[in-house]
Design an enzyme around this catalytic site. Structure first.
Site, PDB file in Angstrom:
ATOM      1  N   HIS A 133      31.279  47.846  30.781  1.00 35.65           N
ATOM      2  CA  HIS A 133      31.705  49.037  31.511  1.00 35.65           C
ATOM      3  C   HIS A 133      33.185  49.338  31.257  1.00 35.65           C
ATOM      4  O   HIS A 133      33.590  50.473  31.122  1.00 35.65           O
ATOM      5  CB  HIS A 133      31.464  48.838  33.017  1.00 35.65           C
ATOM      6  CG  HIS A 133      31.923  47.502  33.527  1.00 35.65           C
ATOM      7  ND1 HIS A 133      31.555  46.308  32.936  1.00 35.65           N
ATOM      8  CD2 HIS A 133      32.753  47.148  34.539  1.00 35.65           C
ATOM      9  CE1 HIS A 133      32.127  45.305  33.567  1.00 35.65           C
ATOM     10  NE2 HIS A 133      32.855  45.787  34.552  1.00 35.65           N
TER      11      HIS A 133
ATOM     12  N   GLY B 114      41.317  38.085  35.351  1.00 31.84           N
ATOM     13  CA  GLY B 114      40.200  38.339  34.433  1.00 31.84           C
ATOM     14  C   GLY B 114      40.284  39.736  33.844  1.00 31.84           C
ATOM     15  O   GLY B 114      40.162  39.932  32.628  1.00 31.84           O
TER      16      GLY B 114
ATOM     17  N   ASP C 161      39.589  50.199  38.705  1.00 29.81           N
ATOM     18  CA  ASP C 161      38.799  49.879  39.887  1.00 29.81           C
ATOM     19  C   ASP C 161      37.363  49.779  39.425  1.00 29.81           C
ATOM     20  O   ASP C 161      36.844  50.670  38.738  1.00 29.81           O
ATOM     21  CB  ASP C 161      38.949  50.919  41.001  1.00 29.81           C
ATOM     22  CG  ASP C 161      38.562  50.295  42.348  1.00 29.81           C
ATOM     23  OD1 ASP C 161      39.232  49.321  42.757  1.00 29.81           O
ATOM     24  OD2 ASP C 161      37.571  50.730  42.963  1.00 29.81           O
TER      25      ASP C 161
ATOM     26  N   HIS D  41      46.033  42.800  39.818  1.00 27.32           N
ATOM     27  CA  HIS D  41      46.421  41.426  40.167  1.00 27.32           C
ATOM     28  C   HIS D  41      45.262  40.483  39.878  1.00 27.32           C
ATOM     29  O   HIS D  41      45.259  39.338  40.311  1.00 27.32           O
ATOM     30  CB  HIS D  41      46.853  41.354  41.633  1.00 27.32           C
ATOM     31  CG  HIS D  41      48.168  42.055  41.878  1.00 27.32           C
ATOM     32  ND1 HIS D  41      48.260  43.421  42.013  1.00 27.32           N
ATOM     33  CD2 HIS D  41      49.438  41.585  41.958  1.00 27.32           C
ATOM     34  CE1 HIS D  41      49.538  43.750  42.189  1.00 27.32           C
ATOM     35  NE2 HIS D  41      50.277  42.663  42.164  1.00 27.32           N
ATOM     36  N   ASN D  42      44.246  40.996  39.169  1.00 25.32           N
ATOM     37  CA  ASN D  42      43.077  40.192  38.820  1.00 25.32           C
ATOM     38  C   ASN D  42      43.256  39.688  37.377  1.00 25.32           C
ATOM     39  O   ASN D  42      43.298  40.485  36.430  1.00 25.32           O
ATOM     40  CB  ASN D  42      41.831  41.081  38.954  1.00 25.32           C
ATOM     41  CG  ASN D  42      40.549  40.383  38.575  1.00 25.32           C
ATOM     42  OD1 ASN D  42      40.495  39.652  37.595  1.00 25.32           O
ATOM     43  ND2 ASN D  42      39.500  40.623  39.345  1.00 25.32           N
TER      44      ASN D  42
ATOM     45  N   GLY E  53      34.382  37.017  37.887  1.00 23.96           N
ATOM     46  CA  GLY E  53      33.647  37.730  38.938  1.00 23.96           C
ATOM     47  C   GLY E  53      32.137  37.518  38.858  1.00 23.96           C
ATOM     48  O   GLY E  53      31.657  36.379  38.793  1.00 23.96           O
ATOM     49  N   TYR E  54      31.397  38.614  38.839  1.00 25.22           N
ATOM     50  CA  TYR E  54      29.931  38.578  38.887  1.00 25.22           C
ATOM     51  C   TYR E  54      29.277  38.384  37.502  1.00 25.22           C
ATOM     52  O   TYR E  54      28.061  38.510  37.381  1.00 25.22           O
ATOM     53  CB  TYR E  54      29.390  39.875  39.486  1.00 25.22           C
ATOM     54  CG  TYR E  54      29.590  40.028  40.976  1.00 25.22           C
ATOM     55  CD1 TYR E  54      28.538  39.847  41.872  1.00 25.22           C
ATOM     56  CD2 TYR E  54      30.829  40.369  41.498  1.00 25.22           C
ATOM     57  CE1 TYR E  54      28.714  40.007  43.239  1.00 25.22           C
ATOM     58  CE2 TYR E  54      31.027  40.524  42.860  1.00 25.22           C
ATOM     59  CZ  TYR E  54      29.967  40.342  43.725  1.00 25.22           C
ATOM     60  OH  TYR E  54      30.145  40.503  45.079  1.00 25.22           O
TER      61      TYR E  54
HETATM   62  P1  ITT Z   1      42.854  44.707  41.313  1.00 24.52           P
HETATM   63  O1  ITT Z   1      42.503  45.660  42.413  1.00 24.52           O
HETATM   64  O2  ITT Z   1      44.178  44.040  41.496  1.00 24.52           O
HETATM   65  O3  ITT Z   1      42.708  45.310  39.950  1.00 24.52           O
HETATM   66  P2  ITT Z   1      40.444  43.394  42.187  1.00 24.52           P
HETATM   67  O4  ITT Z   1      39.760  42.135  41.759  1.00 24.52           O
HETATM   68  O5  ITT Z   1      40.751  43.552  43.651  1.00 24.52           O
HETATM   69  O6  ITT Z   1      41.790  43.506  41.330  1.00 24.52           O
HETATM   70  P3  ITT Z   1      38.635  45.630  42.346  1.00 24.52           P
HETATM   71  O7  ITT Z   1      39.112  46.023  43.687  1.00 24.52           O
HETATM   72  O8  ITT Z   1      38.414  46.707  41.321  1.00 24.52           O
HETATM   73  O9  ITT Z   1      39.630  44.613  41.655  1.00 24.52           O
HETATM   74  O10 ITT Z   1      37.330  44.772  42.528  1.00 24.52           O
HETATM   75  C1  ITT Z   1      36.337  44.774  41.569  1.00 24.52           C
HETATM   76  C2  ITT Z   1      35.567  43.483  41.569  1.00 24.52           C
HETATM   77  O11 ITT Z   1      34.365  43.722  40.802  1.00 24.52           O
HETATM   78  C3  ITT Z   1      36.319  42.403  40.835  1.00 24.52           C
HETATM   79  O12 ITT Z   1      37.062  41.584  41.701  1.00 24.52           O
HETATM   80  C4  ITT Z   1      35.236  41.663  40.078  1.00 24.52           C
HETATM   81  O13 ITT Z   1      34.779  40.552  40.740  1.00 24.52           O
HETATM   82  C5  ITT Z   1      34.090  42.646  39.976  1.00 24.52           C
HETATM   83  N1  ITT Z   1      34.084  43.026  38.568  1.00 24.52           N
HETATM   84  C6  ITT Z   1      34.681  44.100  38.000  1.00 24.52           C
HETATM   85  N2  ITT Z   1      34.542  44.079  36.668  1.00 24.52           N
HETATM   86  C7  ITT Z   1      33.859  42.948  36.390  1.00 24.52           C
HETATM   87  C8  ITT Z   1      33.436  42.345  35.190  1.00 24.52           C
HETATM   88  O14 ITT Z   1      33.720  42.858  34.009  1.00 24.52           O
HETATM   89  N3  ITT Z   1      32.760  41.214  35.288  1.00 24.52           N
HETATM   90  C9  ITT Z   1      32.480  40.646  36.472  1.00 24.52           C
HETATM   91  N4  ITT Z   1      32.869  41.121  37.643  1.00 24.52           N
HETATM   92  C10 ITT Z   1      33.550  42.278  37.611  1.00 24.52           C
END
Ligand code: ITT
Length: 209
Positions: A194, A18, A75, A15-16, A167-168
């Protein structure tokens, strides 16, 4: 036997936005018909696992079962060496802002500041080394599954820089570069991220001739 994806419909169980964009781009050359979990109205399962693998499997299995189609979940998170790998699987939780009208939101600037604040507490000589982890899980309606893990090593910078990615990304400087992930164009990030690392492993096993 390793379960294999057939060309056809694949639910992207995130649901993300990005992540969704990056995953769709990475899958583009492989002829899959990608459906977003949000567009299918699939619920967002609670991430109760304590590892990236557990949470990725949990999300992929929930989507595969609900949609009765193969599903791919991601994840991922930021792990900081000096913080013993935190925020790690709790990366998204560190961004949970106070609930506002219409529901809780995520505040990435606050989350990046929280990491920075914890490093500052440890003093100026503290290592700024970190890595992004990504676990991609595939699940099929019959209960089969497969997982692929990728990493990108880097260091944290402050203040945040760049407007691309999500995100970060604005505080993550990958090894071998001086720009943050948010200063790289998507194709450059996809070459070293990654998520791309995990994807290369998935492609090698799932789509190899
Ligand atoms: P879903 O579970 O719906 O996939 P989420 O955002 O809750 O979405 P996660 O629980 O895996 O996903 O949280 C991982 C977080 O780590 C995510 O919200 C990002 O902010 C950060 N993250 C992961 N990959 C990243 C990237 O490529 N660049 C920047 N931040 C990243």
């Amino acid at each position: 036997m390793i379960p294999k994806l057939a060309r056809g419909k694949l639910v992207i169980a995130t649901h993300n936005r990005g992540k969704l964009k990056e995953i769709q781009k990475l899958l583009e050359p492989w002829g899959m018909d990608c459906l977003a979990a949000g567009d299918l109205g699939l619920p967002e399962p609670e991430e109760t696992g304590t590892t990236f693998v557990e949470n990725a499997l949990l999300k992929a299995r929930a989507a595969a079962e609900a949609a009765q189609l193969p599903a791919l979940a991601d994840d991922s998170g930021l792990c900081v060496v000096a913080l013993n790998g935190a925020p790690g699987v709790y990366t998204a939780d560190w961004a949970e802002a106070a609930p506002f009208e219409g529901g809780p939101g995520r505040d990435w600037y606050m989350a990046m500041g929280k990491v920075e604040g914890k490093l500052a507490e440890l003093g100026p000589a503290t290592s700024r080394d970190c890595w992004f982890s990504c676990v991609l899980a595939l699940a099929w309606p019959n209960g089969d599954s497969a997982v692929y893990e990728g990493r990108a090593m880097g260091s944290l910078t402050w203040p945040p820089r760049g407007t691309m990615g999500f995100g970060y990304d604005p505080v993550f400087v990958p090894v071998g570069d001086s720009r943050t992930f948010a200063e790289l164009d998507p194709a450059q990030k996809h070459a070293i991220s990654h998520r791309a690392d995990a994807f290369a492993k998935l492609v090698a096993e799932q789509f190899a001739a």
